[in-house]
Scaffold this active site. Structure first.
Site, PDB file in Angstrom:
ATOM      1  CB  SER A  16      -0.883  -0.059   1.140  1.00 24.48           C
ATOM      2  OG  SER A  16      -0.106   0.307   2.463  1.00 24.48           O
ATOM      3  N   GLY A  17       0.169   2.431  -0.174  1.00 27.22           N
ATOM      4  CA  GLY A  17       0.980   3.681  -0.105  1.00 27.22           C
ATOM      5  C   GLY A  17      -0.120   4.634   0.402  1.00 27.22           C
ATOM      6  N   GLY A  78      13.323  -0.528  -0.959  1.00 28.37           N
ATOM      7  CA  GLY A  78      14.780  -0.430  -1.812  1.00 28.37           C
ATOM      8  C   GLY A  78      15.004  -1.590  -2.931  1.00 28.37           C
ATOM      9  CG  ASP A 229      10.808   1.573   3.177  1.00 31.77           C
ATOM     10  OD1 ASP A 229      11.776   1.088   3.308  1.00 31.77           O
ATOM     11  OD2 ASP A 229       9.925   0.962   2.879  1.00 31.77           O
ATOM     12  CB  THR A 251       6.738  -5.778   4.100  1.00 30.09           C
ATOM     13  OG1 THR A 251       5.306  -5.271   3.880  1.00 30.09           O
ATOM     14  CG2 THR A 251       6.586  -7.128   3.021  1.00 30.09           C
ATOM     15  CG  ASN A 288      17.935  -6.554   4.741  1.00 31.51           C
ATOM     16  OD1 ASN A 288      17.035  -5.413   4.345  1.00 31.51           O
ATOM     17  ND2 ASN A 288      19.258  -5.873   4.422  1.00 31.51           N
TER      18      ASN A 288
END
Length: 480
Positions: A16-17, A78, A229, A251, A288
């Site tokens: 989503s944004g 990214g 982000d 996420t 990550n």
């Protein structure tokens, strides 16, 4: 110094944004979400792709809803990118990092340049989703397409370009590509030459906060604030104390700490740690980890099977299940693609000789506990590489809303957990814009403003003996 400004942040994630407007007026800061939209990648032309045209339509709706504002900036995930031709046109919708085109490419690349050399140049964790390996997949599978490329733009750079025409690459986004040389933060010509990639496709680099153009018809500045982000979320870290680590939890989970310079040693590479360029010029040294994707995709899988659960339902069912019975490694490649995540959790437990979770609650409990244990494992790796000892873990972003995950993380890691701000990414974006406009004197002042105004929750570790036993079992599982 200016005392008032209105700024607009677009925060785009994998599903989503949002468009969020912030208003600063003489020391008072307020923000509101103006527009939320779905981000729906799909299979097209033989690849899993982002629908860039639809995203731009939603962005223009957000701009229209925002009215008058002084600046706008983007942050996104990214590694992914768009490719422009000689005429500045997008050749095709950007390919999603979960697309299968990079399968096996990393192993092939290491035959050209060994891992220690590649890591020593870039400091980036060797992941097959990284931009470099996506380019090598394109070079091998679609060489004619690569010949048409004039410019590569990382996702936040591409959104800015489509608004104002400015061509640049902001360093925090660029540092996810495995193409940025550390510690000086410039493109690595040696990597491009080693792999036979065209050197001219990488645009000039821009500092976080740099103006790259103006919005037509509006006159607002288009700023290159931290495009990745994670770096926007870390910009909103309310307490960057020396013993504080951060967990940007969405996420993906990015667990790390701020450093004055990169760590480029073979040991750091072996531990799978990554050096990313921060918005303030520091290095965010991090791991990550597949994060809430496991919960998000499990929920979608159950919905496809006709069972609809809210996130609150899943948390409640997990809490009711028996604790610490079975675990997964969230970063096992089997969990990366979309599909039947619950079935894969069961298969993993079966394959590793553990109890096989049967119910929705048992599967969710396994996922929650496995994330918490993997966070502890990553914290220990960070401590080993940096020589630091962490006393507090700041959970930033959407995961800060998940009280069960925060509680389990505190218990598993034996650390005080401070959850919030939930909207860390958007707030970091907004703060960086206010600094760029000269409304705030520094990012540190923006962090203090966030700490004063945003609600934070604290979790002290409990039940550590049971978690300690589980962790020793978990470490053996990871070593298999």
């Amino acid at each position: 110094m200016k005392r008032k400004a209105t700024v607009l942040a677009f925060d785009l994630g994998g599903s989503s944004g949002r468009a969020i407007r912030g208003v600063y007026d003489n020391g008072s800061f307020s923000w509101e979400e103006l527009h939320r939209f779905e981000n729906n990648p799909s299979e097209r032309d033989g690849h899993f792709r982002w629908d860039f045209g639809e995203l731009m339509r939603e962005i223009r709706i957000g701009i229209e809803k925002a009215g008058d504002f002084d600046s706008v900036a983007f942050d996104t995930w990214g590694v992914d990118f768009g490719l422009l031709d000689e005429d500045g046109r997008l050749l095709a919708d950007p390919v999603h990092y979960r697309d299968g085109r990079t399968d096996g490419v990393l192993a092939e690349a290491l035959q050209t340049m060994d891992g220690e050399t590649l890591y020593g140049e870039t400091g980036t964790q060797l992941l097959q989703i990284n931009t470099l390996f996506q380019l090598l997949a394109l070079q091998k599978q679609e060489p004619e397409t690569l010949k048409k490329v004039k410019t590569l733009l990382m996702m936040p750079d591409l959104f800015r370009y489509c608004l104002c025409g400015g061509v640049s690459s902001e360093r925090s986004a660029a540092s996810t590509a495995q193409l940025l040389r550390l510690p000086d933060g410039e493109w690595s010509a040696s990597i491009l030459r080693a792999f036979g990639l065209p050197e001219g496709i990488l645009p000039p680099l821009a500092e976080s906060g740099a103006p790259v153009g103006k919005l037509p018809g509006n006159g607002a500045l288009v700023l290159a604030t931290a495009g990745h982000d994670t770096q926007c979320a870390v910009a909103a870290l309310p307490d960057p104390a020396p013993d504080a680590a951060f967990l940007s939890c969405g996420t993906w989970s990015l667990l790390g700490c701020e450093l004055d310079g990169p760590i480029l040693t073979p040991e750091s590479m072996r531990l799978g740690l990554s050096n990313e360029w921060g918005a303030n010029g520091k290095i965010n040294y991090l791991k990550n980890i597949i994060g809430l994707w496991l919960i998000q995709e499990s929920r979608r899988a159950w919905k496809r099977a006709g069972e609809s659960y809210s996130y609150a339902d899943l948390e409640r069912l997990a809490l009711a299940a028996e604790p610490l019975r079975c675990f997964i490694d969230p970063d096992d490649p089997v969990f990366t693609p979309p599909g039947d995540l619950p079935g894969r959790v069961q298969d993993y437990c079966r394959r590793t000789g553990q109890y096989v979770p049967q119910t929705v609650g048992e599967i969710m409990r396994c996922i929650y506990e496995s994330l918490a244990l993997k966070y502890r494992f990553a914290i220990e790796q960070l401590q080993q590489a940096t020589g630091r000892r962490f006393g507090t873990l700041h959970v930033l972003g959407g995961g800060a809303k998940d009280g069960l995950l925060c509680r389990m993380t505190a218990d598993a890691a034996g650390l005080r957990v401070v959850a919030g701000p939930v909207e860390a990414t958007a707030l970091g974006n907004l703060m960086l814009q206010l600094v760029s406009l000269g409304v705030l004197p520094s990012l540190e002042e923006g962090r203090r403003l966030i700490a004063r105004q945003e609600a934070l929750r604290e979790f002290e570790p409990e039940k550590t003996e049971a978690w300690e036993t589980a962790y020793q079992t978990y470490r053996k599982l990871l070593a298999e």
